[in-house]
Design an enzyme around this catalytic site. Sequence first.
Site, PDB file in Angstrom:
ATOM      1  NE  ARG A 130       3.635  21.279  23.568  1.00 21.46           N
ATOM      2  CZ  ARG A 130       2.245  22.021  24.009  1.00 21.46           C
ATOM      3  NH1 ARG A 130       1.349  21.622  23.752  1.00 21.46           N
ATOM      4  NH2 ARG A 130       2.390  22.966  24.900  1.00 21.46           N
ATOM      5  CB  ALA A 137       3.471  19.683  32.461  1.00 18.41           C
ATOM      6  CD  GLN A 140       6.685  24.845  22.094  1.00 18.31           C
ATOM      7  OE1 GLN A 140       7.216  26.050  21.865  1.00 18.31           O
ATOM      8  NE2 GLN A 140       7.524  23.785  22.528  1.00 18.31           N
ATOM      9  CG  ASP A 147       6.658  22.517  31.849  1.00 21.05           C
ATOM     10  OD1 ASP A 147       6.252  23.533  31.515  1.00 21.05           O
ATOM     11  OD2 ASP A 147       6.408  21.392  31.035  1.00 21.05           O
ATOM     12  CE  LYS A 205       7.976  25.474  25.886  1.00 18.93           C
ATOM     13  NZ  LYS A 205       8.946  24.140  25.904  1.00 18.93           N
TER      14      LYS A 205
END
Lengths: 334, 334
Positions: B46, B48, B192, B233, B244
Amino acid sequence: MNFSTIRRENNKVIILAQTRLPSEEKYLELDDYRDVIEAIKCLDVRGAPAIGIAAAYGMALAVEQTGRTEAEFINEVANCFKDSRPTAVNLFRAVDRMLSRFRQLPNNDEPAVLEALWSEAEAIHEEDRRMCRQIGIHGAELINDGDTILTHCNAGALATGGTGTALGVIYTAVEQGKRVRVYADETRPLLQGARLTVWELMRAGIEVTLICDNTAGMLMKEGGIDHVIVGADRIARNGDFANKIGTYSIAVLAGYHKVPFYVAAPASTFDDQTDSGEQIVIEERSAEEVVEGFGDRTAPAETKVYSPAFDVTPFELVNCFITDKGIKPGGRKD
Amino acid sequence: MNFSTIRRENNKVIILAQTRLPSEEKYLELDDYRDVIEAIKCLDVRGAPAIGIAAAYGMALAVEQTGRTEAEFINEVANCFKDSRPTAVNLFRAVDRMLSRFRQLPNNDEPAVLEALWSEAEAIHEEDRRMCRQIGIHGAELINDGDTILTHCNAGALATGGTGTALGVIYTAVEQGKRVRVYADETRPLLQGARLTVWELMRAGIEVTLICDNTAGMLMKEGGIDHVIVGADRIARNGDFANKIGTYSIAVLAGYHKVPFYVAAPASTFDDQTDSGEQIVIEERSAEEVVEGFGDRTAPAETKVYSPAFDVTPFELVNCFITDKGIKPGGRKD
């Protein structure tokens, strides 16, 4: 409510073990006051008003259990309860009221002490129920049919002796026939929003959607929130108030998005002994609650964690305080 | 870095299974491109830039695995990768670049196609490494010795082919001898920050403290944060950017507290095809990730959950963009 957060039964203290919710509705039947203290410390009972009620019942239970009525013992028990959690003022107020009732007694005869302490605890509980009703009635005036309300943590029936403070407003609005939707912040680290607020609102048939705490800003930006209503653990003389960690962030976000921000709390939460928010002691919780609270460990071993249980929101970010005595204006002017 | 987020080895794609972190450092050895897609979907890879690199390697792997080189197949594989996650622009850009390389080939001879696709994927990876270095060099100029930096989610070595974007800045500042402390938002629902950012910063010997997302506002109020640095992203033409969920709230809080807010992202994250943030498709994630992501179930059965994976932060809340091409000013003027 179709559950009981705390009650006296057969001279025991019956506490709904909130740490087990939502998976299990288990009631602790406590006949040892030290277990009541433990229930407060481990958060089986939590929420500023409910902690006060638990401590009051716990003091009566201490006499019931030990038969001891000398002032030294009562004071010692009182101090143990006061030491159980540092932030909520209701706890200190309830314990002091029990002490004061005890000191008014003409003598230390056990039946008289017992009767006085149990009845004082029940009076505190009953006043809390009434207080919730009054908060609900005053607060519901601010709610319109079709409104969507964001709340944080749990300031509901599970946090009080009645229907709650923030959620008391919602229950009353719904009783009045208003359609209300609620977004509940999950409220990390202990997830009182996910575990408790969602549980009690679903039980009451009220539409509730769970979000992660970090989603509130986006929802406000999208216009999805009409009001924010939160509870309070202590309100200083200048109107600054302590509440569950994350409340301050939501207050800033609500101000930025011009979403009205209300604090629902009984008059007993206003602490004249505290001049401003800076004087409020903020409890720090353990790292474990953040990194392995709900099953798997979620951060490396020896991760350093900062986990305050509360934060302080300044008066300027509050549109109004919804109290049992009526609406008191806050410092936010929009 | 003493770990590898993604690499080609013996014509397989080796991916660090990030869903297993921090408890286990397990590398997936993938020889089926569909498993690469699955790794993207389930978030084993994960971030981008890393998603773009994984998709590029995955397209080469598809030919390696099947021996098929006809345009129809390559296009189909490309579409599968593009469908794996909707928000990050780097994914589409990497896939389109692979397609374009393929289309430039004079014929569909398997060895030539294979060699072209693997080397294009490695070129994308190498450019990403260089991009991280450049972002680090530009961004480190903004960091002073002794600074404390807040970051959200993971925009580090685990999210890129190099040292990261937001964390790349931190690694570079530390290499330059600056003492830096980091606060990492845990980043609900998938943590994360707790699982990945804390893991990689601790591995690099950088002082990091984990907080719940809802604690960032309090820290800023207390003056504990000198800068916020996040990744992105997708950045629209008007400077709005997706990142996020929770990034937007932090940006508002940073603005309120006058804490500089930086977005670290490669030039490839700027998407000229998207006029503004409103056009960015926001992925919604499943309720399960919120209510039973890490062991115990934490909300009642059938709880309604709203869980967007990203939010959009407007240009006005960004002090500057730290890109591999240099610093670009944002819309926040303070």
